[in-house]
Design an enzyme around this catalytic site. Sequence first.
Site, PDB file in Angstrom:
ATOM      1  N   SER A 146       0.842  -1.195   0.000  1.00  0.00           N
ATOM      2  CA  SER A 146       0.000   0.000   0.000  1.00  0.00           C
ATOM      3  C   SER A 146       0.883   1.253   0.000  1.00  0.00           C
ATOM      4  CB  SER A 146      -0.958  -0.047   1.191  1.00  0.00           C
ATOM      5  OG  SER A 146      -1.980   0.902   1.060  1.00  0.00           O
ATOM      6  N   ASP A 300      -9.182  -6.082  -4.711  1.00  0.00           N
ATOM      7  CA  ASP A 300      -8.574  -4.837  -4.252  1.00  0.00           C
ATOM      8  C   ASP A 300      -9.152  -3.691  -5.076  1.00  0.00           C
ATOM      9  OD1 ASP A 300      -7.012  -2.688  -3.469  1.00  0.00           O
ATOM     10  OD2 ASP A 300      -5.143  -3.826  -3.444  1.00  0.00           O
ATOM     11  N   HIS A 329      -7.848  -5.450  -0.573  1.00  0.00           N
ATOM     12  CA  HIS A 329      -6.602  -4.709  -0.374  1.00  0.00           C
ATOM     13  C   HIS A 329      -5.829  -5.190   0.847  1.00  0.00           C
ATOM     14  CE1 HIS A 329      -3.728  -1.479  -0.561  1.00  0.00           C
ATOM     15  NE2 HIS A 329      -4.092  -1.024   0.617  1.00  0.00           N
TER      16      HIS A 329
END
EC number: 2.3.1.31
Length: 357
Positions: A146, A300, A329
């Site tokens: 991320s 995601d 995610h």
Amino acid sequence: MSIKNVISQQAHTKVSIGSFTLESGETLQDVELAYERYGPENAPVILICHALTGNQHAVGSSENPGWWNGLVGDGCAIDTTAFQVVTFNVLGGCHGSTGPASINPETKEPYRLNFPKITIRDIVHSQYEALKLLDIHEVHAVVGGSLGGMQTLEWGLLYPTFMKQLYALAATPYLSDYGIAFNHIGARAIQDDPAFSNGNYDKNEQLHGFEIARMAGMVTYRSGTLFQKRFDRHQSESLYDIQSYMDYQGEKIKERFDANSYLYLLEAMNHHDIRRSRGTLQEAATQYQVPLFTVSFEHDLLYPKELIKPFSQLAANSEHLHVQTDYGHDGFLVEFNQWGSWLYHKLNEGAVNHHDN
């Protein structure tokens, strides 16, 4: 071979990098980065970069396991008997590194919204300076998910020969409009809260807007499939379990994160774009000089395979892994049994063992 574990997992382990000039041209004084350092003293180093509300404690301790505990540790995919791992709390963070909650040395008051804007590149440059002060002049790999994956992608372009491998998990070469949209919802929820007081709030706990921002984020971090399987419209008293779960997540974030820091890091994510000042996406991708491994996760919404895989294929020496998961995610934080062995084998391909030096 020395198996001495260097630097214990203490919240107040910091390195001072002094004055630091940002991309904006503004200079911060007396900058500190909090870090965790763990593993054999002479082993190759792996730099781990954390996500939005993460911190430097990727490994943690037996009493307080880190956020990647189980993926990173003795005998794990990132094996701390073979590698030394270093994780920094990002510049702009709120777990010991210089950020909006820090004291401005010039005014002797917290920076709050007087803290200058930062970029992902600023975060990477600050970590590079800190690593040099820790006498680390090369790393085996940079790994992150991320926001941490954004840092990883910039590491490979800003310091292309500093590492031997790059691992960007659940991260795209630029943040999509969809991602910016959800960040905007979260930011507005915080900023429009009367208790926010233009960043001059007394206590984080007063910010109901911060709760809403976290709830909005949680919807994008997980998948509808997972929510359905986990909660199945079950109801306790007046609330559905999914509602209670969202309320819990909203309350929890206020206990462990600073709202101003959250806003600054959202803004840094919004501006993440490896194409900036580097030409087209293909031109930027061809600048990677070491193997680039990218990982996407099913469902995601923010960083989909459709953006990650085509980008990965533009780099000369790359490999992409897509993980089937209901977690969306947040897949990079769980189910290590599904993809940890792949990471382990890639990390150990050609790894140089410095233990006997």
